[in-house]
Design an enzyme around this catalytic site. Sequence first.
Site, PDB file in Angstrom:
ATOM      1  NE  ARG A  69      19.968  -4.386   7.807  1.00  0.00           N
ATOM      2  CZ  ARG A  69      18.076  -4.271   8.095  1.00  0.00           C
ATOM      3  NH1 ARG A  69      17.566  -3.764   8.044  1.00  0.00           N
ATOM      4  NH2 ARG A  69      18.239  -4.416   9.735  1.00  0.00           N
ATOM      5  CG  HIS A 113       9.935   9.931   6.764  1.00  0.00           C
ATOM      6  ND1 HIS A 113       9.905   8.536   7.477  1.00  0.00           N
ATOM      7  CD2 HIS A 113      10.628  10.560   7.462  1.00  0.00           C
ATOM      8  CE1 HIS A 113      10.697   8.818   8.715  1.00  0.00           C
ATOM      9  NE2 HIS A 113      10.691  10.265   7.840  1.00  0.00           N
ATOM     10  CG  ASP A 149      13.638   8.187   6.587  1.00  0.00           C
ATOM     11  OD1 ASP A 149      13.299   7.091   5.350  1.00  0.00           O
ATOM     12  OD2 ASP A 149      13.547   7.524   7.646  1.00  0.00           O
TER      13      ASP A 149
HETATM   14  C1  GRF Z   1       2.926   5.647   6.343  1.00  0.00           C
HETATM   15  O1  GRF Z   1       3.125   6.696   8.107  1.00  0.00           O
HETATM   16  C2  GRF Z   1       4.105   5.792   5.910  1.00  0.00           C
HETATM   17  O2  GRF Z   1       4.901   7.483   5.859  1.00  0.00           O
HETATM   18  C3  GRF Z   1       5.264   5.050   6.912  1.00  0.00           C
HETATM   19  O3  GRF Z   1       4.947   4.090   7.121  1.00  0.00           O
HETATM   20  C4  GRF Z   1       3.090   3.901   7.253  1.00  0.00           C
HETATM   21  C5  GRF Z   1       3.051   3.371   6.103  1.00  0.00           C
HETATM   22  O4  GRF Z   1       1.264   2.925   6.457  1.00  0.00           O
HETATM   23  N1  GRF Z   1       6.770   5.158   6.104  1.00  0.00           N
HETATM   24  P1  GRF Z   1       0.056   2.910   5.544  1.00  0.00           P
HETATM   25  O5  GRF Z   1       0.867   1.260   5.421  1.00  0.00           O
HETATM   26  O6  GRF Z   1       0.944   2.851   4.273  1.00  0.00           O
HETATM   27  O7  GRF Z   1      -1.098   2.451   5.848  1.00  0.00           O
END
Ligand code: GRF
Length: 197
Positions: A69, A113, A149
Amino acid sequence: MPGQPKRVGVLISGTGSNMKALVEASRKPGCPYQVACVVSNKADAGGIAWAQAEGIPTHVLSHRNFPTREAFDAALNGYLQSQQLDIIACAGFMRIMTPVLISPWAGRMLNIHPSLLPKYKGLRTHERALAAGDAEAGCTVHMVTAELDDGPVLGQARVPVLPGDTPETLAARVLREEHKLYPSILASFAGTMPASR
Ligand code: GRF
């Protein structure tokens, strides 16, 4: 006089609908940020094709090519450092990041998030909100810190949970709010950031 728009690097792993919302908002007159590059850890991320078609510099770095990682994070940080960025915006970047990547961008790295943090850190947020019988759900833009988060909240948007909701219907309702919240918070953040270049 407002300075140069802040240069933002957007990290994605998939569809990139939040990245697209950030790009579209950045094209409005007076926006204090510009999307300088879009980076994905997955070559087939839909957002990469979209960004390329829009003429935005893109970079794919597969985590599968790195033994640890930290090695992946070091390579990604190296690319980001080379792009003279002011801000990193994680937008559906589905990686747990180590301090190797987070520390150099402390105070300048944001994430969105899909829950009302501190509720439901991690994955399957909508499923967990429904299972808990919550009356409302939403999304959070926060600073990225070493804890997943967990960084300071910059803004949230709320939506009702409706009878008959599934994780998919709730996710779609929250995502519409994400697309408004993230550009607005990023613009405020960039607009109040001291000039660094
Ligand atoms: C979103 O719901 C974001 O909050 C989460 O992953 C999803 C990504 O969607 N972390 P996108 O790739 O922006 O359409």
